[in-house]
Write a protein that holds these residues in place. Structure first.
Motif, PDB file in Angstrom:
ATOM      1  N   ARG A   1       0.651  -1.077  -0.027  1.00  9.62           N
ATOM      2  CA  ARG A   1       0.060  -0.108   0.148  1.00  9.62           C
ATOM      3  C   ARG A   1       0.784   1.246   0.109  1.00  9.62           C
ATOM      4  N   PRO A   2       1.738   1.285  -1.100  1.00  6.53           N
ATOM      5  CA  PRO A   2       2.587   2.549  -1.244  1.00  6.53           C
ATOM      6  C   PRO A   2       2.019   3.874  -1.674  1.00  6.53           C
ATOM      7  N   TRP A   3       0.924   4.139  -0.964  1.00 10.05           N
ATOM      8  CA  TRP A   3      -0.073   5.268  -1.374  1.00 10.05           C
ATOM      9  C   TRP A   3      -0.670   5.766  -0.494  1.00 10.05           C
ATOM     10  N   ARG A   4      -1.026   7.239  -0.565  1.00 10.93           N
ATOM     11  CA  ARG A   4      -2.064   7.714   0.515  1.00 10.93           C
ATOM     12  C   ARG A   4      -2.849   8.928  -0.401  1.00 10.93           C
ATOM     13  N   LEU A   5      -3.998   9.407  -0.036  1.00 10.95           N
ATOM     14  CA  LEU A   5      -4.756  10.216  -0.607  1.00 10.95           C
ATOM     15  C   LEU A   5      -4.989  11.118   0.431  1.00 10.95           C
ATOM     16  N   ILE A   6      -5.011  12.629  -0.112  1.00 19.16           N
ATOM     17  CA  ILE A   6      -5.222  13.720   0.719  1.00 19.16           C
ATOM     18  C   ILE A   6      -6.556  14.414   0.365  1.00 19.16           C
TER      19      ILE A   6
ATOM     20  N   ARG B   1       7.787   2.861   0.475  1.00 11.75           N
ATOM     21  CA  ARG B   1       8.108   1.919   1.390  1.00 11.75           C
ATOM     22  C   ARG B   1       9.455   0.921   1.394  1.00 11.75           C
ATOM     23  N   LYS B   2      10.201   0.645   2.201  1.00 12.74           N
ATOM     24  CA  LYS B   2      11.421  -0.011   2.009  1.00 12.74           C
ATOM     25  C   LYS B   2      10.997  -1.485   1.635  1.00 12.74           C
ATOM     26  N   SER B   3      11.723  -1.949   0.558  1.00 10.25           N
ATOM     27  CA  SER B   3      11.458  -3.237   0.121  1.00 10.25           C
ATOM     28  C   SER B   3      12.453  -3.699  -0.722  1.00 10.25           C
ATOM     29  N   ASP B   4      13.009  -5.026  -0.413  1.00 12.30           N
ATOM     30  CA  ASP B   4      13.790  -5.607  -1.162  1.00 12.30           C
ATOM     31  C   ASP B   4      13.351  -6.113  -2.355  1.00 12.30           C
ATOM     32  N   LYS B   5      12.172  -6.460  -2.470  1.00 11.94           N
ATOM     33  CA  LYS B   5      11.410  -6.959  -3.551  1.00 11.94           C
ATOM     34  C   LYS B   5      10.593  -5.981  -4.405  1.00 11.94           C
ATOM     35  N   VAL B   6      10.483  -4.840  -4.117  1.00 17.91           N
ATOM     36  CA  VAL B   6       9.523  -4.110  -4.793  1.00 17.91           C
ATOM     37  C   VAL B   6      10.103  -2.488  -4.960  1.00 17.91           C
ATOM     38  N   PRO B   7      10.658  -2.433  -6.228  1.00 20.42           N
ATOM     39  CA  PRO B   7      11.352  -1.189  -6.488  1.00 20.42           C
ATOM     40  C   PRO B   7      10.426   0.284  -6.288  1.00 20.42           C
TER      41      PRO B   7
ATOM     42  N   HIS C   1       1.000  20.171   1.820  1.00 20.81           N
ATOM     43  CA  HIS C   1       0.328  18.710   2.032  1.00 20.81           C
ATOM     44  C   HIS C   1       0.863  17.833   3.150  1.00 20.81           C
ATOM     45  N   GLY C   2       1.968  18.452   3.733  1.00 22.62           N
ATOM     46  CA  GLY C   2       2.511  17.697   4.970  1.00 22.62           C
ATOM     47  C   GLY C   2       3.435  16.478   4.463  1.00 22.62           C
TER      48      GLY C   2
ATOM     49  N   ASN D   1       9.695  10.331   2.376  1.00 17.91           N
ATOM     50  CA  ASN D   1       9.481   9.268   1.533  1.00 17.91           C
ATOM     51  C   ASN D   1       8.218   9.109   0.617  1.00 17.91           C
ATOM     52  N   GLU D   2       7.705  10.337   0.466  1.00 12.24           N
ATOM     53  CA  GLU D   2       6.467  10.747  -0.394  1.00 12.24           C
ATOM     54  C   GLU D   2       6.894  11.869  -1.299  1.00 12.24           C
ATOM     55  N   GLU D   3       5.875  11.579  -2.733  1.00 11.78           N
ATOM     56  CA  GLU D   3       5.983  12.350  -3.780  1.00 11.78           C
ATOM     57  C   GLU D   3       4.527  12.639  -4.197  1.00 11.78           C
ATOM     58  N   LEU D   4       4.130  13.762  -4.269  1.00 12.00           N
ATOM     59  CA  LEU D   4       2.927  14.063  -4.944  1.00 12.00           C
ATOM     60  C   LEU D   4       2.798  13.802  -6.350  1.00 12.00           C
TER      61      LEU D   4
END
Length: 182
Positions: free
Chosen positions: A43-48, A89-95, A138-139, A143-146
């Motif tokens: 779940r490497p996302w969020r919505l504002i 998110r940090k992940s060895d499997k998901v770039p 946006h706070g 580790n986030e990009e709009l």
């Protein structure tokens, strides 16, 4: 309406009315949109959700990013803006690129669901999406990009422009080199 019909009839609405989905309706649609393919379920996302004065705050941040005074009126073009944020998110499997693709997939799925529910939607971006002023408004964390905003409102009674032409998939779907299409 089937998923195929929703995808075929989807269009962007650059002008919308002042109506907007409720928070409860939005949450129901986001819950469904969050079902996109997501390697390792990161779940490497969020919505504002931006409504009311939030849009004016964004307008000031956009102008600051552009070196202008005052507030841009761009965020006032719709009663609801949904900022799409890639939350890496940090992940060895998901770039990183794959995580951004998931966030983009959620945004696109949400735009389809909003359209199918009767709302006018357009995904807007701009160079200022990566600016410090807009990120701060946006706070966003380190580790986030709009990725942009979904502008959402009521579909106007008479929308300018028609449906887009159907996509001819033949030149876009190929085979491995040396293979002939079946």
């Amino acid at each position: 309406m089937t998923a195929l019909e929703a995808a075929r009839t989807r269009r962007s609405y650059s002008k919308v009315t002042d109506d907007a989905p409720t928070r409860e309706e939005l949450l129901r649609l986001v819950s469904a949109a969050g079902r996109v393919a997501d390697h390792s379920s990161l779940r490497p996302w969020r919505l504002i959700e931006l409504r009311g004065a939030d849009r004016e705050t964004l307008g000031r941040a956009i102008n600051k990013a552009n070196g202008d005074k005052g507030a841009s009126s761009k965020p006032l073009r719709a009663p609801l803006l949904i900022a799409v944020v890639a939350h890496y998110r940090k992940s060895d499997k998901v770039p990183r690129w794959e995580q951004e693709a998931v966030a983009s997939g959620v945004a696109h799925m949400l735009s389809l669901l909003l359209d199918e529910a009767g709302w006018g939607v357009i995904w807007r971006t701009g160079g200022y999406t990566r600016s410090k002023a807009v990120a701060k408004a946006h706070g966003l964390g380190k580790n986030e990009e709009l990725l942009g905003w979904l502008y959402v409102g009521g579909k106007p009674a008479k929308a300018k422009g028609g449906r887009r032409k159907a996509v001819d998939a033949r030149p876009l779907v190929t085979r491995m080199p040396g293979k002939k299409p079946a």
